[in-house]
Design a protein around this motif. Sequence first.
Motif, short mmCIF file in Angstrom:
data_model
loop_
_atom_site.label_atom_id
_atom_site.label_comp_id
_atom_site.label_asym_id
_atom_site.label_seq_id
_atom_site.Cartn_x
_atom_site.Cartn_y
_atom_site.Cartn_z
N GLY A 43 -44.18 69.43 -57.63
CA GLY A 43 -44.67 69.16 -56.28
C GLY A 43 -45.18 67.74 -56.16
O GLY A 43 -45.04 66.93 -57.08
N TRP A 44 -45.76 67.46 -55.03
CA TRP A 44 -46.33 66.15 -54.71
C TRP A 44 -45.29 65.05 -54.91
O TRP A 44 -44.25 65.08 -54.28
N ALA A 45 -45.54 64.09 -55.80
CA ALA A 45 -44.59 62.99 -55.99
C ALA A 45 -43.31 63.45 -56.69
O ALA A 45 -42.29 62.80 -56.59
N SER A 56 -46.63 72.41 -52.91
CA SER A 56 -48.03 72.49 -53.35
C SER A 56 -48.94 71.42 -52.74
O SER A 56 -50.13 71.44 -52.98
N SER A 57 -48.38 70.53 -51.98
CA SER A 57 -49.17 69.41 -51.46
C SER A 57 -49.54 69.63 -49.99
O SER A 57 -49.03 70.54 -49.34
N ASP A 113 -42.78 65.96 -49.33
CA ASP A 113 -42.88 64.82 -50.24
C ASP A 113 -42.12 65.10 -51.53
O ASP A 113 -41.38 64.24 -52.03
N ALA A 114 -42.23 66.31 -52.04
CA ALA A 114 -41.52 66.70 -53.27
C ALA A 114 -40.01 66.71 -53.03
O ALA A 114 -39.24 66.29 -53.90
N SER A 154 -38.85 63.11 -52.93
CA SER A 154 -38.96 62.52 -54.27
C SER A 154 -37.85 63.03 -55.19
O SER A 154 -37.36 62.29 -56.04
#
Length: 173
Positions: A69-71, A93-94, A100-101, A104
């Motif tokens: 998740g995230w970045a 999860s962000s 975003d994931a 990325s």
Amino acid sequence: MERKKALVGILMGSDSDLSVMEAAAEVLREFGVPFEMAILSAHRTPEQAARYAAEAAERGIKVLIAGAGWAAHLAGVLASKTTLPVIGVPIDSSPLNGMDALLSTVQMPPGIPVATMAIGKGGARNAALFAVQILAVADENLAARLKAYKADMAAGVLKKNEKIDPAVRVLEL
């Protein structure tokens, strides 16, 4: 009892991703494909993640599935260190709910391909099914099981179609 040699590696960036990535494990169990799991972060354990990817093929791994998740740089880091196919699963999860994931994971530079699935559990299931399809190219038994799986899925949809009121249902499909 001897453990079968893993063909698929399922990796995730955090233990909070396990509830999503378990969906991939469930599919691999259903098809009898041996796998291994690890929590390795592209950001918090970069050396270990890179080493895992670099050594995976030597241990018999054929496909890597990476959920983050995230970045979400895990899939890209793995892909940069191996010639094995890498399938990315963006985790929601962000605060951006996985967008975003997704970006990325999908936006890899030329030369570092990552097959990217949908965000979340559906993506994890599809990642495992895609891994099965990759393995089935060289395994007739697995290919037959995959064909039966898809036929069962189609039969289930058609059975549900029969429940629609005959007055409005399309009669010939």
